[in-house]
Design a protein around this motif. Structure first.
Motif, PDB file in Angstrom:
ATOM      1  N   LYS A  64       0.402   0.406   0.549  1.00 45.11           N
ATOM      2  CA  LYS A  64       1.469   1.177   0.620  1.00 45.11           C
ATOM      3  C   LYS A  64       2.803  -0.217   0.587  1.00 45.11           C
ATOM      4  CE  LYS A  64       5.119   4.221   2.397  1.00 45.11           C
ATOM      5  NZ  LYS A  64       5.368   5.172   3.523  1.00 45.11           N
ATOM      6  N   GLU A  65       2.665  -1.143   1.483  1.00 46.80           N
ATOM      7  CA  GLU A  65       3.411  -2.318   1.668  1.00 46.80           C
ATOM      8  C   GLU A  65       3.502  -3.043   0.271  1.00 46.80           C
ATOM      9  OE1 GLU A  65       4.130  -6.204   4.586  1.00 46.80           O
ATOM     10  OE2 GLU A  65       2.297  -4.590   4.992  1.00 46.80           O
ATOM     11  N   GLU A 112       5.163  -1.258  -2.344  1.00 51.81           N
ATOM     12  CA  GLU A 112       6.659  -1.373  -2.290  1.00 51.81           C
ATOM     13  C   GLU A 112       7.525  -2.455  -2.493  1.00 51.81           C
ATOM     14  OE1 GLU A 112      10.020   0.075   1.165  1.00 51.81           O
ATOM     15  OE2 GLU A 112       8.006   0.291   1.486  1.00 51.81           O
ATOM     16  N   GLU A 166       4.668   6.677  -4.383  1.00 52.78           N
ATOM     17  CA  GLU A 166       3.477   7.522  -4.331  1.00 52.78           C
ATOM     18  C   GLU A 166       2.568   7.351  -5.551  1.00 52.78           C
ATOM     19  OE1 GLU A 166       4.400  11.561  -3.891  1.00 52.78           O
ATOM     20  OE2 GLU A 166       5.578  11.096  -1.790  1.00 52.78           O
ATOM     21  N   GLU A 209      -6.736   4.098   7.240  1.00 51.36           N
ATOM     22  CA  GLU A 209      -5.491   4.026   7.643  1.00 51.36           C
ATOM     23  C   GLU A 209      -4.652   2.659   7.510  1.00 51.36           C
ATOM     24  OE1 GLU A 209      -7.835   5.161   9.654  1.00 51.36           O
ATOM     25  OE2 GLU A 209      -7.140   7.447   9.133  1.00 51.36           O
ATOM     26  N   ASP A 210      -5.332   1.447   8.199  1.00 49.65           N
ATOM     27  CA  ASP A 210      -5.068   0.192   7.667  1.00 49.65           C
ATOM     28  C   ASP A 210      -4.984  -0.213   6.160  1.00 49.65           C
ATOM     29  OD1 ASP A 210      -4.764  -0.067  10.553  1.00 49.65           O
ATOM     30  OD2 ASP A 210      -6.915  -0.994  10.697  1.00 49.65           O
ATOM     31  N   LYS A 251     -11.681  -2.948   8.248  1.00 50.12           N
ATOM     32  CA  LYS A 251     -10.611  -2.076   8.207  1.00 50.12           C
ATOM     33  C   LYS A 251     -10.779  -0.701   8.536  1.00 50.12           C
ATOM     34  CE  LYS A 251      -7.970  -5.451   5.222  1.00 50.12           C
ATOM     35  NZ  LYS A 251      -7.265  -5.884   4.018  1.00 50.12           N
ATOM     36  N   ASP A 279      -4.483   1.925   3.739  1.00 50.07           N
ATOM     37  CA  ASP A 279      -3.433   2.527   3.000  1.00 50.07           C
ATOM     38  C   ASP A 279      -2.164   2.159   3.384  1.00 50.07           C
ATOM     39  OD1 ASP A 279      -5.111   4.327   1.851  1.00 50.07           O
ATOM     40  OD2 ASP A 279      -4.895   6.006   3.338  1.00 50.07           O
ATOM     41  N   ALA A 280      -1.886   1.516   4.522  1.00 52.38           N
ATOM     42  CA  ALA A 280      -0.662   1.008   4.895  1.00 52.38           C
ATOM     43  C   ALA A 280      -0.478  -0.223   4.164  1.00 52.38           C
ATOM     44  CB  ALA A 280      -0.532   0.744   6.671  1.00 52.38           C
ATOM     45  N   GLU A 281      -1.414  -1.074   4.208  1.00 51.63           N
ATOM     46  CA  GLU A 281      -1.156  -2.571   3.451  1.00 51.63           C
ATOM     47  C   GLU A 281      -1.200  -2.081   1.907  1.00 51.63           C
ATOM     48  OE1 GLU A 281      -4.785  -4.836   3.956  1.00 51.63           O
ATOM     49  OE2 GLU A 281      -4.486  -4.836   6.109  1.00 51.63           O
TER      50      GLU A 281
END
Length: 481
Positions: free
Chosen positions: A345-346, A349, A304, A338-339, A335, A341-343
């Motif tokens: 996060k990926e 990580e 986070e 949501e797209d 984009k 934020d997902a990218e």
């Protein structure tokens, strides 16, 4: 002091600590001394108030609170060392028992580096692009050099593709002229695509003094992303004249005597650049393959924080410098948030997993960083940051970031160690030797001498590969330090 470690999950533990009251003596003495310097009691000199008077006037509880606050960091650190833990970030501390003259008990939950087992990676095989330079690529490189030596002369005719026009521009949004929407005397090569969409059609066919209006989506500035009505006036039209591709041009544009020698040098430079790109591709593919072999749990809180840091840096630094906000950027990238934020996060990580794995390799392979390696890395980082080496070094030292730089170099060496142990082949089926990848990159940078050299060449070596593939913002390393 007694302490116990409870594993909550692979990346989080709870420490339970019990401290006999006599071990708080130094902190209690310090608490009385601190309070003595802060309060005044009639009949006593400042700093000479007896402990019993402080207890009576201000309460024993205030003294205990001050003593516990002083002792907790040291007690927590002792428990961490006793448990042989590698904590990440700050602990969540809860005092569970405090009995005056008897006992202090507390718990501390904290994220830790997970234990990672590095499997045998010698069987990794990756394929990369072969280093091949075509005649067409050489032609393009020489043509780009030729373009840089083009001359211009004003002509009395309508503007056509390839001409250089000097224009005045005025942009309106909703009928209002933008404060940063006016520009005068701008040189623009028709067909280059370096200005606004639609300007090519607008100015083609206009002579000096001609005007036109067109609509275009603004890419930057205060109204970035908005549709604007743009007025353009052509001040002058100039034709570009390219030099002949002959030996005279070679002598004017380079240190070579013939056009053949110039072309051969261009082929050599392109080969060196592709060799560097091949090494970078190999490092990235080997890293992906290595990560796929490793089970690396990622602490939720750390992830986070990393996502938040990356998002903050993008919005407030990168986009801010371009005059864009997140909404405009997402619109330009087509984009959703949501797209995005997902990218993010990926990427975050993967960055954390990369750092954990490479740090484990540094430890297991006992890789050290020499002063020379650190200095070379610092020089490259200074160059990419636009600062002088002295300025960058001073900023690093003052910010306490030396351990971070050491970690970067060590992780780069760890990745290079893995690359050397695996099999890398090119698309022609040939085995690729990457032993001289650093030398190749530095040669590209040193010999390029032109704006066409790859920006990556300034980075120069494999310690940047992990960062390029999404390594985290060094929070794990900083927390551990």
């Amino acid at each position: 002091m007694k302490s116990a470690v409870e594993t909550l999950n692979p990346t989080r533990v709870r420490l339970t600590v019990e401290v006999p009251f006599e071990e708080l003596k130094d902190s209690l003495d310090a608490a009385y001394k601190k309070i003595n310097q802060q309060v005044t009691v009639p009949g006593f000199r400042k700093g000479k108030i007896p402990a019993r008077v402080i207890d009576q006037r201000f309460g024993r509880g205030a003294v205990l609170e001050e003593a516990v606050n002083d002792a907790l960091p040291k007690l927590y650190q002792s428990a961490v060392e006793e448990g042989e833990l590698n904590p990440l970030g700050q602990p969540e501390v809860d005092i569970t028992d405090l009995k005056d003259n008897e006992l202090l008990a507390f718990t501390a939950e904290v994220d830790i580096r997970p234990e990672i087992e590095i499997p045998d990676y010698s069987g990794i095989e990756v394929e990369v692009d072969a280093v091949e330079v075509s005649d067409e690529e050489v032609d393009k490189a020489v043509e780009q050099l030729r373009e840089r030596f083009a001359s211009t002369s004003v002509v009395e005719r309508a503007a056509a593709e390839g001409d250089v026009v000097k224009v005045d521009l005025e942009a309106k949004v909703d009928g209002e002229v933008l404060e940063d929407g006016v520009a005068q005397g701008v040189d623009y090569t028709i067909g280059s695509g370096e200005l606004l969409d639609g300007i090519d059609d607008a100015v083609t066919g206009l002579e000096a003094g001609g005007t036109a209006t067109f609509t275009s989506e603004l890419k930057g500035g205060s109204a970035a992303g908005s549709e604007a009505e743009v007025s353009v006036k052509v001040e002058s039209v100039s034709a570009r004249e390219l030099p002949e591709l002959d030996d005279d041009f070679a002598q004017m544009a380079s240190e070579f005597d013939t056009i053949g020698e110039l072309r051969e040098d261009s082929r050599k430079r392109l080969g060196q650049q592709k060799k560097y790109e091949q090494a970078t591709e190999a490092q990235e593919k080997v890293l992906d393959a290595l990560l796929a072999l490793c089970d690396v749990p990622v602490p939720d809180k750390l992830l986070e924080e990393e996502v938040s840091t990356r998002k903050h840096n993008l919005i407030n630094h990168q986009l801010g410098q371009m005059g864009l906000d997140l909404a405009t950027y997402l619109q330009m990238q087509d984009k959703t948030e949501e797209d995005f934020d997902a990218e993010l996060k990926e990427q975050a990580e993967k960055g954390i997993r990369t750092q954990f794995v490479l740090d484990e390799l540094v430890s297991t392979e006992k890789l050290n960083v020499s002063q020379e390696e650190l200095t070379e890395h610092l020089m490259r980082r200074a160059q990419s940051s636009g600062m002088s080496p002295d300025q960058f070094a001073q900023a690093v030292v003052e910010g306490g970031q030396v351990p971070m730089l050491v970690g970067e170099v060590a992780r780069g060496k760890a990745l290079a160690h893995v690359v050397e142990a695996v099999t890398v082949t090119d698309t022609n089926g040939e085995t690729v030797d990457l032993d001289d990848e650093d030398e190749t990159a530095e040669t590209v940078d040193a010999e390029s001498g032109s704006e066409d050299a790859p920006a990556e060449a300034s980075e120069g070596s494999s310690e940047e590969a992990a960062e390029a593939s999404g390594e985290s913002s060094e929070k794990p390393a900083k927390s551990e330090d």
